[in-house]
Design a protein around this motif. Structure first.
Motif, PDB file in Angstrom:
ATOM      1  N   TRP A  37       8.680   0.881  10.962  1.00 22.87           N
ATOM      2  CA  TRP A  37       9.675   1.635  11.717  1.00 22.87           C
ATOM      3  C   TRP A  37      10.421   0.833  12.768  1.00 22.87           C
ATOM      4  O   TRP A  37      11.468   1.283  13.235  1.00 22.87           O
ATOM      5  N   ASP A  38       9.942  -0.326  13.164  1.00 28.39           N
ATOM      6  CA  ASP A  38      10.618  -1.100  14.199  1.00 28.39           C
ATOM      7  C   ASP A  38      11.713  -1.968  13.572  1.00 28.39           C
ATOM      8  O   ASP A  38      11.673  -3.194  13.643  1.00 28.39           O
ATOM      9  N   GLN A  39      12.666  -1.313  12.934  1.00 28.63           N
ATOM     10  CA  GLN A  39      13.748  -1.982  12.217  1.00 28.63           C
ATOM     11  C   GLN A  39      15.056  -1.218  12.445  1.00 28.63           C
ATOM     12  O   GLN A  39      15.048  -0.016  12.704  1.00 28.63           O
ATOM     13  N   PRO A  40      16.189  -1.901  12.279  1.00 34.79           N
ATOM     14  CA  PRO A  40      17.475  -1.197  12.343  1.00 34.79           C
ATOM     15  C   PRO A  40      17.625  -0.219  11.171  1.00 34.79           C
ATOM     16  O   PRO A  40      16.962  -0.361  10.141  1.00 34.79           O
ATOM     17  N   ALA A  41      18.510   0.750  11.321  1.00 30.91           N
ATOM     18  CA  ALA A  41      18.713   1.781  10.298  1.00 30.91           C
ATOM     19  C   ALA A  41      19.092   1.179   8.947  1.00 30.91           C
ATOM     20  O   ALA A  41      18.612   1.640   7.910  1.00 30.91           O
ATOM     21  N   ALA A  42      19.928   0.159   8.936  1.00 30.53           N
ATOM     22  CA  ALA A  42      20.342  -0.463   7.662  1.00 30.53           C
ATOM     23  C   ALA A  42      19.130  -1.031   6.930  1.00 30.53           C
ATOM     24  O   ALA A  42      19.028  -0.921   5.704  1.00 30.53           O
ATOM     25  N   TYR A  43      18.181  -1.614   7.665  1.00 31.35           N
ATOM     26  CA  TYR A  43      16.969  -2.147   7.047  1.00 31.35           C
ATOM     27  C   TYR A  43      16.120  -1.017   6.467  1.00 31.35           C
ATOM     28  O   TYR A  43      15.616  -1.122   5.348  1.00 31.35           O
ATOM     29  N   LEU A  44      15.968   0.079   7.225  1.00 28.18           N
ATOM     30  CA  LEU A  44      15.194   1.224   6.739  1.00 28.18           C
ATOM     31  C   LEU A  44      15.807   1.771   5.450  1.00 28.18           C
ATOM     32  O   LEU A  44      15.105   2.051   4.474  1.00 28.18           O
ATOM     33  N   HIS A  45      17.126   1.914   5.451  1.00 23.64           N
ATOM     34  CA  HIS A  45      17.828   2.411   4.262  1.00 23.64           C
ATOM     35  C   HIS A  45      17.600   1.483   3.067  1.00 23.64           C
ATOM     36  O   HIS A  45      17.272   1.937   1.973  1.00 23.64           O
ATOM     37  N   ASN A  46      17.750   0.179   3.278  1.00 18.34           N
ATOM     38  CA  ASN A  46      17.551  -0.770   2.190  1.00 18.34           C
ATOM     39  C   ASN A  46      16.108  -0.777   1.700  1.00 18.34           C
ATOM     40  O   ASN A  46      15.847  -0.951   0.505  1.00 18.34           O
ATOM     41  N   TRP A  47      15.162  -0.599   2.605  1.00 18.96           N
ATOM     42  CA  TRP A  47      13.741  -0.562   2.223  1.00 18.96           C
ATOM     43  C   TRP A  47      13.463   0.653   1.335  1.00 18.96           C
ATOM     44  O   TRP A  47      12.829   0.548   0.292  1.00 18.96           O
ATOM     45  N   ILE A  48      13.969   1.817   1.766  1.00 15.76           N
ATOM     46  CA  ILE A  48      13.763   3.046   0.994  1.00 15.76           C
ATOM     47  C   ILE A  48      14.482   2.935  -0.354  1.00 15.76           C
ATOM     48  O   ILE A  48      13.908   3.221  -1.406  1.00 15.76           O
ATOM     49  N   ARG A  49      15.719   2.497  -0.307  1.00 14.70           N
ATOM     50  CA  ARG A  49      16.505   2.374  -1.537  1.00 14.70           C
ATOM     51  C   ARG A  49      15.891   1.346  -2.481  1.00 14.70           C
ATOM     52  O   ARG A  49      15.846   1.535  -3.688  1.00 14.70           O
ATOM     53  N   GLY A  50      15.390   0.243  -1.942  1.00 13.48           N
ATOM     54  CA  GLY A  50      14.797  -0.811  -2.755  1.00 13.48           C
ATOM     55  C   GLY A  50      13.495  -0.409  -3.419  1.00 13.48           C
ATOM     56  O   GLY A  50      13.110  -0.983  -4.426  1.00 13.48           O
ATOM     57  N   HIS A  51      12.813   0.566  -2.863  1.00 15.10           N
ATOM     58  CA  HIS A  51      11.546   1.028  -3.443  1.00 15.10           C
ATOM     59  C   HIS A  51      11.697   2.339  -4.208  1.00 15.10           C
ATOM     60  O   HIS A  51      10.720   2.934  -4.649  1.00 15.10           O
ATOM     61  N   ASP A  52      12.924   2.791  -4.343  1.00 15.80           N
ATOM     62  CA  ASP A  52      13.236   4.034  -5.043  1.00 15.80           C
ATOM     63  C   ASP A  52      13.375   3.708  -6.518  1.00 15.80           C
ATOM     64  O   ASP A  52      14.178   2.869  -6.872  1.00 15.80           O
ATOM     65  N   LYS A  53      12.700   4.101  -7.351  1.00 15.35           N
ATOM     66  CA  LYS A  53      11.756   5.154  -7.599  1.00 15.35           C
ATOM     67  C   LYS A  53      10.324   4.633  -7.553  1.00 15.35           C
ATOM     68  O   LYS A  53       9.412   5.365  -7.196  1.00 15.35           O
ATOM     69  N   VAL A  54      10.120   3.413  -7.977  1.00 13.87           N
ATOM     70  CA  VAL A  54       8.768   2.878  -8.024  1.00 13.87           C
ATOM     71  C   VAL A  54       8.681   1.694  -7.083  1.00 13.87           C
ATOM     72  O   VAL A  54       9.532   0.815  -7.135  1.00 13.87           O
ATOM     73  N   PRO A  55       7.730   1.576  -6.222  1.00 13.82           N
ATOM     74  CA  PRO A  55       6.618   2.491  -6.021  1.00 13.82           C
ATOM     75  C   PRO A  55       6.933   3.611  -5.047  1.00 13.82           C
ATOM     76  O   PRO A  55       6.160   4.539  -4.902  1.00 13.82           O
ATOM     77  N   GLY A  56       8.055   3.550  -4.354  1.00 15.76           N
ATOM     78  CA  GLY A  56       8.410   4.584  -3.388  1.00 15.76           C
ATOM     79  C   GLY A  56       8.010   4.184  -1.981  1.00 15.76           C
ATOM     80  O   GLY A  56       6.848   3.906  -1.716  1.00 15.76           O
ATOM     81  N   ALA A  57       8.992   4.109  -1.073  1.00 14.24           N
ATOM     82  CA  ALA A  57       8.703   3.808   0.332  1.00 14.24           C
ATOM     83  C   ALA A  57       8.067   5.038   0.955  1.00 14.24           C
ATOM     84  O   ALA A  57       8.494   6.160   0.720  1.00 14.24           O
ATOM     85  N   TRP A  58       7.044   4.826   1.791  1.00 16.09           N
ATOM     86  CA  TRP A  58       6.302   5.967   2.310  1.00 16.09           C
ATOM     87  C   TRP A  58       5.972   5.820   3.783  1.00 16.09           C
ATOM     88  O   TRP A  58       6.039   4.741   4.356  1.00 16.09           O
ATOM     89  N   ALA A  59       5.606   6.960   4.359  1.00 14.82           N
ATOM     90  CA  ALA A  59       5.150   7.026   5.744  1.00 14.82           C
ATOM     91  C   ALA A  59       4.117   8.148   5.823  1.00 14.82           C
ATOM     92  O   ALA A  59       3.983   8.949   4.903  1.00 14.82           O
ATOM     93  N   THR A  60       3.406   8.204   6.947  1.00 13.80           N
ATOM     94  CA  THR A  60       2.413   9.250   7.144  1.00 13.80           C
ATOM     95  C   THR A  60       3.007  10.347   8.021  1.00 13.80           C
ATOM     96  O   THR A  60       3.472  10.082   9.128  1.00 13.80           O
ATOM     97  N   ILE A  61       2.986  11.561   7.485  1.00 11.60           N
ATOM     98  CA  ILE A  61       3.479  12.735   8.210  1.00 11.60           C
ATOM     99  C   ILE A  61       2.380  13.791   8.147  1.00 11.60           C
ATOM    100  O   ILE A  61       1.896  14.115   7.058  1.00 11.60           O
ATOM    101  N   ASP A  62       1.987  14.304   9.289  1.00  8.78           N
ATOM    102  CA  ASP A  62       0.924  15.322   9.362  1.00  8.78           C
ATOM    103  C   ASP A  62      -0.330  14.884   8.615  1.00  8.78           C
ATOM    104  O   ASP A  62      -0.967  15.677   7.927  1.00  8.78           O
ATOM    105  N   GLY A  63      -0.673  13.603   8.719  1.00  7.15           N
ATOM    106  CA  GLY A  63      -1.910  13.096   8.128  1.00  7.15           C
ATOM    107  C   GLY A  63      -1.865  12.831   6.635  1.00  7.15           C
ATOM    108  O   GLY A  63      -2.873  12.465   6.047  1.00  7.15           O
ATOM    109  N   GLN A  64      -0.732  13.015   5.997  1.00  9.82           N
ATOM    110  CA  GLN A  64      -0.662  12.717   4.568  1.00  9.82           C
ATOM    111  C   GLN A  64       0.489  11.766   4.257  1.00  9.82           C
ATOM    112  O   GLN A  64       1.474  11.709   4.984  1.00  9.82           O
TER     113      GLN A  64
END
Length: 151
Positions: A37-64
């Motif tokens: 999370w300590d990245q600029p928005a463009a990096y976050l977008h590229n990370w999510i887009r780059g891992h879309d569909k496999v394996p999928g960029a993830w984070a922990t929300i409400d313990g899951q």
């Protein structure tokens, strides 16, 4: 034709490809796709887009573990929405009518359209807080008859 015959006869030369200049990165693993999370928005977008569909960029929300899909940079004023705490993020995300808005460390925004839970269930990110609501399927008489015929 000659090359095909050499291969068929098992006489084709085998020249190993040099590693220098190779661009193949190998298969990504889910455990390596956690969002930093300590990245600029463009990096976050590229990370999510780059891992879309496999394996999928993830984070922990409400313990899951929740996987993010379908991101785009959002260049607008901060929309209204319900705050969603995301582990490791310096600022909570916002669940809006268009999806989940997340923030880079530069204050810019990324819009995530779909979320997938550990059980495999995928929902539109805009429905995060209403994901538990279910609606009963109402069949017409004709549909009930068709269902019986199919059974």
């Amino acid at each position: 034709v000659e090359a095909v015959h050499l291969i068929a006869d098992g006489k084709a030369p085998r020249i190993p490809q040099p590693k220098e200049g190779a661009t193949y990165e190998g298969i990504q693993k889910k455990e390596n796709a956690e969002i930093s999370w300590d990245q600029p928005a463009a990096y976050l977008h590229n990370w999510i887009r780059g891992h879309d569909k496999v394996p999928g960029a993830w984070a922990t929300i409400d313990g899951q573990v929740v996987t993010f899909y379908g991101s785009s940079l959002l260049d607008a004023s901060v929309p209204t929405g319900q705050e969603l705490a995301i582990k490791g993020a310096s600022r909570p995300g916002l669940v809006t009518k268009n999806g989940l808005v997340i923030f880079g460390n530069d204050g810019k925004m990324v819009l995530v359209r779909n979320l997938q839970f550990e059980d495999g269930k995928m929902i539109p990110a805009s429905k995060y807080f209403s994901a538990d609501e279910t609606t009963a399927l109402e069949l017409t008489e004709e549909e009930k008859k068709m269902a019986e015929d199919i059974k």
